[in-house]
Design a protein around this motif. Structure first.
Motif: not given
Ligand code: CU
Length: 290
Positions: A186-199
């Motif tokens: 879930x992310x906010x539309x029109x705003x920047x979401x910072x994703x930190x991707x790991x496994x």
């Protein structure tokens, strides 16, 4: 006299007509080939700001390739037709035409350099991270599912074999109409979401087709990127790296909510997480496991 006078026009006119037809066909070729795919060329225009940059690069490269392809095809067709065998006489032979050889070496190099330049600029824009993203989410891929960790100890986990909509936000628009299996990011539309991707284990692939974006989740590597989804909606996503037995079921979906709705969702999740940690000393709220 009259048959002689008529002779040149009867041979030249059809040739001119053929040339005109050939030129018209060459000019119409891009439109015919592009046809119904214009202007996307079978790609996504992109649902994030970064995806749109990728789309512009993709469509620009495709147009450049079409122009070069049509030009080359037209020149081949012209030389094949114009210089077709008419007799057994060997035609004049040409070789070592230095200006021509320089031209057909330099022009492709210049085209490649231009495409390279646009690619570097676009990739830098796509990979750029903002100093002040609206929200941050840590995405953990694992065999076989996804976990999304938000600020405030909110954690959403979805296993591929469990509830296709663990956050309960589909509102009837998810399965089966959109076929968004797996957990929801879930992310906010029109705003920047910072994703930190790991496994947590092996290599997985974070891929959202409509975002024109794919990135590996690699052991020992932390990938950080921003996504700015432009409009509210549900976007199908999946793992794109063969990661084991249930790789083919490793779907998830991105749910972009209007900012106020996102904030109220996050607040309610944070409240639930706090209540859960108070009652059971647990610090996570794993909805899919419920
Ligand atoms: Cu995977």
């Amino acid at each position: 006299m009259s048959p002689r006078a008529a002779e040149p026009t009867s041979t030249i006119a059809p040739r001119r007509r053929r040339r005109l037809l050939g030129a018209a066909a060459a000019a119409a070729l891009p439109l015919v080939l592009g046809g119904c795919s214009l202007p996307t060329f079978y790609g996504y225009k992109g649902s994030t700001k970064q995806a749109h940059d990728e789309f512009l690069l993709y469509s620009g490269t495709t147009i450049a390739a079409l122009v070069v392809g049509v030009l080359v095809a037209a020149l081949i067709a012209w030389s094949v037709i114009r210089y077709r065998k008419r007799s057994d006489t060997i035609p004049r032979q040409f070789q070592y035409h230095i200006p021509l050889e320089i031209t057909y070496t330099v022009v492709p190099v210049v085209i490649v350099l231009i495409l390279f330049g646009f690619t570097v600029v676009t990739e830098n824009r796509v990979d750029a991270v903002k100093a002040d993203p609206a929200t941050k989410v840590t995405v953990t891929a694992f065999q076989w599912g996804w976990r999304f960790d938000y600020p405030g100890n909110v954690s959403v986990t979805g296993l591929t074999t469990e509830d296709p909509d663990p956050v309960g936000l589909d509102g009837g628009q998810c399965a089966p109409a959109v076929d968004c299996l797996g957990p929801g990011l879930v992310v906010p539309a029109g705003r920047t979401t910072r994703i930190t991707l790991v496994t947590k284990d092996v290599i997985h692939g974070f891929y959202v087709p409509q975002f024109n974006f794919s990135r590996y989740a690699q052991p020992g590597v932390t990938n950080v990127f921003d996504l700015t989804v432009q409009h509210s909606g549900v976007y199908r996503a999946q793992c794109t790296q063969l990661c084991g037995l249930y790789h083919s079921l490793m779907f998830f979906h991105v749910v972009a909510l209007p900012p106020a709705q996102f904030q109220s969702w996050l607040s309610s999740q944070q409240g639930a997480a706090t209540a859960a940690s108070g009652s059971s000393s647990s610090t996570s709220n794993t909805k899919a496991a419920a």
